[in-house]
Design a protein around this motif. Structure first.
Motif, PDB file in Angstrom:
ATOM      1  N   LYS A 175     -13.509  49.478  29.047  1.00  0.00           N
ATOM      2  CA  LYS A 175     -12.850  50.405  29.959  1.00  0.00           C
ATOM      3  C   LYS A 175     -11.461  50.698  29.381  1.00  0.00           C
ATOM      4  O   LYS A 175     -10.603  49.808  29.332  1.00  0.00           O
ATOM      5  CB  LYS A 175     -12.736  49.791  31.348  1.00  0.00           C
ATOM      6  N   VAL A 176     -11.242  51.935  28.951  1.00  0.00           N
ATOM      7  CA  VAL A 176     -10.093  52.280  28.115  1.00  0.00           C
ATOM      8  C   VAL A 176      -9.186  53.294  28.806  1.00  0.00           C
ATOM      9  O   VAL A 176      -9.654  54.246  29.437  1.00  0.00           O
ATOM     10  CB  VAL A 176     -10.571  52.869  26.766  1.00  0.00           C
ATOM     11  N   ALA A 177      -7.879  53.092  28.634  1.00  0.00           N
ATOM     12  CA  ALA A 177      -6.883  54.097  29.025  1.00  0.00           C
ATOM     13  C   ALA A 177      -6.005  54.374  27.814  1.00  0.00           C
ATOM     14  O   ALA A 177      -5.730  53.466  27.010  1.00  0.00           O
ATOM     15  CB  ALA A 177      -6.026  53.603  30.189  1.00  0.00           C
ATOM     16  N   LEU A 178      -5.578  55.603  27.665  1.00  0.00           N
ATOM     17  CA  LEU A 178      -4.642  55.978  26.593  1.00  0.00           C
ATOM     18  C   LEU A 178      -3.596  56.905  27.162  1.00  0.00           C
ATOM     19  O   LEU A 178      -3.928  57.874  27.856  1.00  0.00           O
ATOM     20  CB  LEU A 178      -5.363  56.654  25.428  1.00  0.00           C
ATOM     21  N   ASP A 210     -13.325  60.423  26.092  1.00  0.00           N
ATOM     22  CA  ASP A 210     -13.452  60.899  27.468  1.00  0.00           C
ATOM     23  C   ASP A 210     -14.919  60.910  27.906  1.00  0.00           C
ATOM     24  O   ASP A 210     -15.259  60.498  29.019  1.00  0.00           O
ATOM     25  CB  ASP A 210     -12.850  62.298  27.578  1.00  0.00           C
ATOM     26  N   ALA A 211     -15.792  61.358  27.017  1.00  0.00           N
ATOM     27  CA  ALA A 211     -17.218  61.395  27.336  1.00  0.00           C
ATOM     28  C   ALA A 211     -17.789  59.995  27.566  1.00  0.00           C
ATOM     29  O   ALA A 211     -18.805  59.841  28.258  1.00  0.00           O
ATOM     30  CB  ALA A 211     -17.988  62.095  26.214  1.00  0.00           C
ATOM     31  N   HIS A 212     -17.128  58.992  27.004  1.00  0.00           N
ATOM     32  CA  HIS A 212     -17.559  57.604  27.186  1.00  0.00           C
ATOM     33  C   HIS A 212     -16.733  56.876  28.242  1.00  0.00           C
ATOM     34  O   HIS A 212     -16.725  55.640  28.294  1.00  0.00           O
ATOM     35  CB  HIS A 212     -17.495  56.857  25.856  1.00  0.00           C
ATOM     36  N   GLY A 213     -16.028  57.645  29.088  1.00  0.00           N
ATOM     37  CA  GLY A 213     -15.385  57.061  30.257  1.00  0.00           C
ATOM     38  C   GLY A 213     -13.924  56.715  30.144  1.00  0.00           C
ATOM     39  O   GLY A 213     -13.347  56.162  31.096  1.00  0.00           O
ATOM     40  N   ALA A 214     -13.265  57.019  29.033  1.00  0.00           N
ATOM     41  CA  ALA A 214     -11.848  56.688  28.892  1.00  0.00           C
ATOM     42  C   ALA A 214     -10.990  57.555  29.800  1.00  0.00           C
ATOM     43  O   ALA A 214     -11.331  58.721  30.079  1.00  0.00           O
ATOM     44  CB  ALA A 214     -11.410  56.859  27.444  1.00  0.00           C
ATOM     45  N   ALA A 215      -9.869  56.996  30.275  1.00  0.00           N
ATOM     46  CA  ALA A 215      -8.884  57.740  31.066  1.00  0.00           C
ATOM     47  C   ALA A 215      -7.730  58.097  30.136  1.00  0.00           C
ATOM     48  O   ALA A 215      -7.094  57.207  29.559  1.00  0.00           O
ATOM     49  CB  ALA A 215      -8.381  56.890  32.228  1.00  0.00           C
ATOM     50  N   LEU A 216      -7.459  59.383  29.980  1.00  0.00           N
ATOM     51  CA  LEU A 216      -6.507  59.862  28.985  1.00  0.00           C
ATOM     52  C   LEU A 216      -5.426  60.701  29.633  1.00  0.00           C
ATOM     53  O   LEU A 216      -5.689  61.463  30.560  1.00  0.00           O
ATOM     54  CB  LEU A 216      -7.237  60.712  27.936  1.00  0.00           C
ATOM     55  N   ALA A 217      -4.209  60.594  29.107  1.00  0.00           N
ATOM     56  CA  ALA A 217      -3.128  61.428  29.637  1.00  0.00           C
ATOM     57  C   ALA A 217      -2.070  61.644  28.565  1.00  0.00           C
ATOM     58  O   ALA A 217      -1.553  60.680  27.987  1.00  0.00           O
ATOM     59  CB  ALA A 217      -2.491  60.790  30.877  1.00  0.00           C
TER      60      ALA A 217
END
Length: 537
Positions: free
Chosen positions: A37-40, A184-191
């Motif tokens: 579960k990734v955020a960037l 993103d397609a694999h569920g990462a939250a990006l901003a």
């Protein structure tokens, strides 16, 4: 791909990546593809700094052989082939000539030996499905054939030139973006435009970071079990601010400038020796890109820029070692500066410091769960991301899938052969003058852009080849939130010199209508783009 701050504030992540350059974007894709579960978050825009301000090369680093860095060269050559395979629309072969001036047989034999070793280390360069991507061995061109191929090489003592292959990025910012699209397609939250203020530490462990929205100033916490600092030249400075003590792994920041001029070669790139250093003269999208300088920079990384003295000094160097170029100041269409974050290595100057990457696990300094990715270069960013994700998976003790980023094409790279793609698109969508350009930019994703577009929206707006249909697509699908995001990184409208004022006004109008900008905000956005072209006296 949407900017979702709600997810950042309401969820707990396995991995928070701070920094949206090449390393951070590759790491986000790798970790998300493996089931983490990734955020960037990125304080500016994705690939806005070092990852944009480079030579646009994917190369093995021929000169590293002189330093005995055979491992780095082999890794780079392997990753060159990997990037060709996963992004064939954005990474294309580029033929180099390395000229010899006044050197005797011994000099020629030394270079021939180095290039032979380069060939041997790139033994898998032909293992690509598309024959157009397979790279040849090096060769030798005698004086007259070399001058026929590239007249600009004419000069006193010219003996001939070695030819050797490497590769070039059509637009590096798009490679970073496609990694994020897949993350993103694999569920990462990006901003983007979300800055990390400081780490959150508790009982010797990092548990996240304090962040701030760059548009509203709203501050919030992001919780994560592990944090990766992928901040390029800012990494050690941010760590020192968070810990309140000097970082144990220091960076040297090397400033390099590039200049863009009208086309001055017939299609080859040139590797020019320049005293103790070198520079490249590279054909790029109908122009010539020349780079780079290499000087230590000790100021705030956010203040790096091109000075008039930088341009004058670099032009003098180019004209000295390539006199047939006869470049003048008015030939410079655009200039940019970037900082290489180099891992400190004794007392070596910036040119001699290794371009190797280093992954630091800060558990050795009493901070569990914190990693820093330091140094490195575009070519090896995917491999560094794999090393990062391996370490995070081990640290967290989770069951994760094996790394697949070396064999899984990026979203636009899911094609067989690029030339076949262009021909197929031209047949399906006839009459589009910018088809080849758009195929490079989007690859297999191009039908998403073309869906419902009118022919008038597909006519080039300026020399970049970009078209009006890309404006709303960049906002709605690719997280372009400022005018600079649009003209410098989702498109290349601004990469060939300052766009015409009327074009910038029209783009600000279109973005402003979509995003609800006030008239004052539109003027500020235009002014922000104008500042990119300022040269300090």
């Amino acid at each position: 791909m949407k900017r979702d701050l709600t997810r950042l504030t309401s969820e707990q992540f396995d991995l928070l990546i701070i920094g949206g350059g090449a390393t951070g974007c590759f790491a986000a894709r790798d970790a998300a593809m493996r089931g983490l579960k990734v955020a960037l978050i990125e304080g500016a825009d994705f690939a806005a700094a070092t990852s944009a301000h480079n030579s646009k090369l994917v190369h093995g680093g021929l000169r590293y052989l002189r330093e005995g860095e055979f491992g780095l060269v082999r890794e780079s050559l392997r990753e060159r082939r990997t990037l060709q395979a996963i992004a064939p629309h954005l990474v294309r072969p580029l033929s180099f000539l390395l000229p010899l001036y006044g050197k005797g047989l011994a000099g020629r034999l030394t270079l021939a030996t180095g290039l032979t070793l380069y060939d041997l280390l790139s033994y898998d360069r032909g293992r690509l499905e598309d024959p157009a991507l397979r790279l040849p061995r090096h060769g030798w061109l005698k004086r007259d054939p070399a001058l026929t191929a590239e007249p600009v090489l004419a000069g006193d003592g010219f003996k001939g030139a070695f030819s050797y292959p490497d590769a070039q990025m059509f637009m590096p910012e798009r490679i970073a973006l496609e990694n994020l699209i897949d993350a993103d397609a694999h569920g990462a939250a990006l901003a983007n435009h979300v800055a990390a203020e400081k780490l959150i530490l508790r009982e010797g462990r990092v548990i996240g970071a304090e962040a701030a929205d760059g548009f509203t100033g709203t501050r919030f916490d992001i919780r994560a079990r592990a944090v990766l600092l992928a901040m390029g030249p800012w990494s050690d400075l941010f760590l020192e601010r968070s810990m309140g003590r000097p970082a144990t792994h220091k960076l040297i920041r090397s400033k390099g400038i590039h200049i863009l001029v009208p086309a001055m070669t017939a299609g080859h790139a040139l590797t020019m020796e320049a005293g103790a250093g070198h520079f490249f003269v590279m054909p790029w999208r109908g122009h010539t890109l020349i780079g780079t300088t290499d000087t230590e920079f000790k100021g705030d990384p956010g203040t790096v820029g091109v000075r008039e003295s930088d341009i004058e000094g670099f032009l003098a160097t180019v004209n000295r070692f390539l006199p047939a170029a006869r470049l003048r100041r008015e030939d410079v269409l655009f200039a940019y500066a970037g900082l290489r974050p180099l891992v400190a290595d004794g007392n070596k100057g910036t040119y001699g410091v290794s371009r190797r990457a280093e992954l630091v696990d800060h558990a050795s300094e009493g901070i569990e769960g914190l990693f820093s990715a330091l140094g490195g270069k575009w070519t090896t960013s995917r491999a560094l991301a794999q090393t990062v994700t391996d370490a995070v998976v081990k640290k967290l003790g989770v069951a994760a899938q094996a790394c697949a980023t070396a064999t899984t094409p990026l979203p636009g790279g899911r094609i067989d052969r690029f030339e076949g793609l262009v021909k197929g698109f031209a047949k399906t969508y006839p009459g589009i003058a910018a088809m080849r350009h758009l195929a490079h930019m989007y690859g297999a994703r191009l039908p998403l852009l073309l869906r419902g577009a009118k022919l008038a929206d597909l006519a080039p707006m300026n020399v970049s080849g970009d078209v009006p249909a890309q404006i709303l697509f960049s906002i709605r699908e690719e997280m372009a939130l400022t005018l600079e995001d649009l003209v410098m990184r989702r498109t290349s409208i601004g990469q060939f010199g300052r766009p015409a004022p009327q074009l910038l006004a029209a783009l600000a109008e279109a973005m402003g209508t979509e995003l609800g900008w006030s008239p004052e905000r539109r003027l500020r956005e235009i002014a922000g783009v104008d500042r990119l072209y300022e040269i300090v006296a």
